[in-house]
Design an enzyme around this catalytic site. Structure first.
Site, short mmCIF file in Angstrom:
data_model
loop_
_atom_site.label_atom_id
_atom_site.label_comp_id
_atom_site.label_asym_id
_atom_site.label_seq_id
_atom_site.Cartn_x
_atom_site.Cartn_y
_atom_site.Cartn_z
N SER A 145 0.87 -1.19 0.00
CA SER A 145 0.00 0.00 0.00
C SER A 145 0.90 1.23 0.00
O SER A 145 2.09 1.14 0.34
CB SER A 145 -0.85 0.00 1.28
OG SER A 145 -1.52 1.21 1.46
N TYR A 158 -1.83 -0.83 10.59
CA TYR A 158 -2.00 -1.15 9.16
C TYR A 158 -0.71 -0.84 8.40
O TYR A 158 -0.22 -1.65 7.62
CB TYR A 158 -3.16 -0.33 8.58
CG TYR A 158 -3.43 -0.61 7.12
CD1 TYR A 158 -3.98 -1.81 6.70
CD2 TYR A 158 -3.12 0.34 6.14
CE1 TYR A 158 -4.23 -2.07 5.36
CE2 TYR A 158 -3.36 0.09 4.80
CZ TYR A 158 -3.92 -1.11 4.41
OH TYR A 158 -4.15 -1.37 3.08
P1 NDP Z 1 -11.91 -5.51 0.02
O1 NDP Z 1 -12.38 -5.32 1.41
O2 NDP Z 1 -12.84 -5.20 -1.10
O3 NDP Z 1 -11.36 -6.98 -0.18
C1 NDP Z 1 -10.63 -7.63 0.83
C2 NDP Z 1 -10.56 -9.10 0.47
O4 NDP Z 1 -9.78 -9.75 1.48
C3 NDP Z 1 -11.91 -9.75 0.42
O5 NDP Z 1 -11.98 -10.58 -0.70
C4 NDP Z 1 -11.94 -10.58 1.70
O6 NDP Z 1 -12.67 -11.79 1.47
C5 NDP Z 1 -10.47 -10.90 1.87
N1 NDP Z 1 -10.16 -11.29 3.24
C6 NDP Z 1 -10.24 -10.56 4.37
N2 NDP Z 1 -9.93 -11.33 5.43
C7 NDP Z 1 -9.67 -12.57 4.95
C8 NDP Z 1 -9.29 -13.81 5.53
N3 NDP Z 1 -9.13 -13.94 6.86
N4 NDP Z 1 -9.11 -14.87 4.72
C9 NDP Z 1 -9.29 -14.76 3.39
N5 NDP Z 1 -9.62 -13.62 2.78
C10 NDP Z 1 -9.81 -12.54 3.56
O7 NDP Z 1 -10.59 -4.61 -0.08
P2 NDP Z 1 -9.48 -4.46 -1.24
O8 NDP Z 1 -9.83 -5.22 -2.43
O9 NDP Z 1 -9.21 -3.02 -1.35
O10 NDP Z 1 -8.22 -5.12 -0.50
C11 NDP Z 1 -7.32 -5.99 -1.11
C12 NDP Z 1 -5.92 -5.67 -0.66
O11 NDP Z 1 -5.52 -4.40 -1.19
C13 NDP Z 1 -5.73 -5.59 0.84
O12 NDP Z 1 -4.52 -6.25 1.19
C14 NDP Z 1 -5.60 -4.09 1.10
O13 NDP Z 1 -4.88 -3.81 2.25
C15 NDP Z 1 -4.90 -3.67 -0.17
N6 NDP Z 1 -4.96 -2.24 -0.48
C16 NDP Z 1 -6.17 -1.69 -0.85
C17 NDP Z 1 -6.24 -0.34 -1.10
C18 NDP Z 1 -7.52 0.34 -1.45
O14 NDP Z 1 -7.57 1.58 -1.45
N7 NDP Z 1 -8.59 -0.38 -1.77
C19 NDP Z 1 -5.05 0.53 -1.04
C20 NDP Z 1 -3.84 -0.17 -0.68
C21 NDP Z 1 -3.82 -1.50 -0.43
P3 NDP Z 1 -13.66 -12.49 2.53
O15 NDP Z 1 -14.16 -11.41 3.46
O16 NDP Z 1 -14.73 -13.09 1.67
O17 NDP Z 1 -12.81 -13.53 3.20
#
Ligand code: NDP
Length: 249
Positions: A145, A158
């Site tokens: 990030s 974070y």
């Molecule tokens: P979302 O909340 O849309 O997606 C997060 C995903 O992570 C979901 O598919 C969720 O699936 C999964 N997840 C969470 N906990 C678990 C777990 N214990 N086991 C398996 N899967 C898990 O957010 P983003 O798509 O934005 O996030 C994706 C990545 O991008 C993250 O690492 C985030 O930190 C990073 N990021 C995002 C930014 C943004 O602005 N969007 C900026 C910088 C980094 P489920 O709940 O179904 O398990």
């Protein structure tokens, strides 16, 4: 595997594929001929995504996965190996961002971030590494990030987890050179996903939602992943940092 775009036919395992960046990337790569293996806890979402991709002519497999459980991450990769015979790319994307100042002592949130954002990535690496070393090819992509480059009040844990992802990925890069593996860190700025919904403090969630008014489409991330994977085998894109054009932080 030296096809024109170097994506066609690759087996790409994606954690956190049920929403946001993971889902967008699954769609984008599948459209370019990748076989996608989708992991997340919300299995109905990844089942529906796999079915939609299959209806469009792609190959996709959904496996219910909680990345905090090493056995489940291993099972996700094993399912890819069993069904498709290989795992070419591991996208360690699952993550959450429950921001709060340390003085609020949201220790459960700290624990969850460490478990998912750091340990989940480590389990993903552990699940593919023996296989990729044996096949002398593979690509591990870890999601950091802008917060992996900077720290601000209210987002310390974070930020620490995302700094850890970069350190782990850079060390991994050096260790796996000898095996011919590629490693990429992708560090997005604000992208429009469900991520702000992981914030458990209502006032902080409100502030972040305001900050996210400038957020860009998850397809920006998907294109970055495709760029890294799509390079010829002798080109290793190690790090990509991108932001919305309007984002100062
Ligand atoms: P979302 O909340 O849309 O997606 C997060 C995903 O992570 C979901 O598919 C969720 O699936 C999964 N997840 C969470 N906990 C678990 C777990 N214990 N086991 C398996 N899967 C898990 O957010 P983003 O798509 O934005 O996030 C994706 C990545 O991008 C993250 O690492 C985030 O930190 C990073 N990021 C995002 C930014 C943004 O602005 N969007 C900026 C910088 C980094 P489920 O709940 O179904 O398990």
């Amino acid at each position: 595997m030296d096809t024109q775009n170097n994506i066609q036919g690759k087996v790409v395992v994606i954690t956190g594929a049920s929403s946001g960046l993971g889902e967008a990337t699954a769609r984008h790569l599948a459209a370019q001929g990748a076989i996608v293996v989708l992991g997340a806890r919300r299995v109905e979402r990844i089942d529906a995504l796999a079915a939609a991709l299959a209806a469009g002519g792609a190959q996709a497999l959904a496996v219910k996965t909680d990345v905090t459980d090493r056995a489940q991450v291993t099972a996700l990769v094993d399912a890819a190996l069993e069904k498709y015979g290989r795992a070419d790319v591991m996208l360690n994307n699952a993550g959450l961002m429950p921001h709060s100042p340390l003085e609020r002592l949201k220790v459960e949130d700290w624990d969850r971030m460490i478990d998912v954002n750091i340990k989940g990535v480590m389990y993903g690496i552990a699940a593919v590494l023996p296989h990729m070393i044996a096949q002398r090819a593979g690509h591990i992509i870890n999601v950091s990030s802008v917060a992996g480059h900077k720290v601000r009040p209210g987002s310390i844990v974070y930020s620490a987890t995302k700094h850890a992802v970069r350190v782990i990925s850079e060390g991994l890069r050096q260790e796996v050179k000898a095996h011919g593996l590629r490693t990429t860190i992708i560090s997005p700025g604000a992208v429009d996903t469900e991520l702000p919904e992981s914030i458990t403090e209502p006032d902080i969630a409100d502030n972040i939602r305001k900050f996210y008014e400038i957020a860009i489409s998850p397809t920006a991330f998907a294109r970055a992943v495709a760029y890294a994977i799509g390079q010829p085998d002798d080109v290793d894109i190690n790090e990509i940092l991108f932001r919305p054009t309007q984002q100062e932080y």
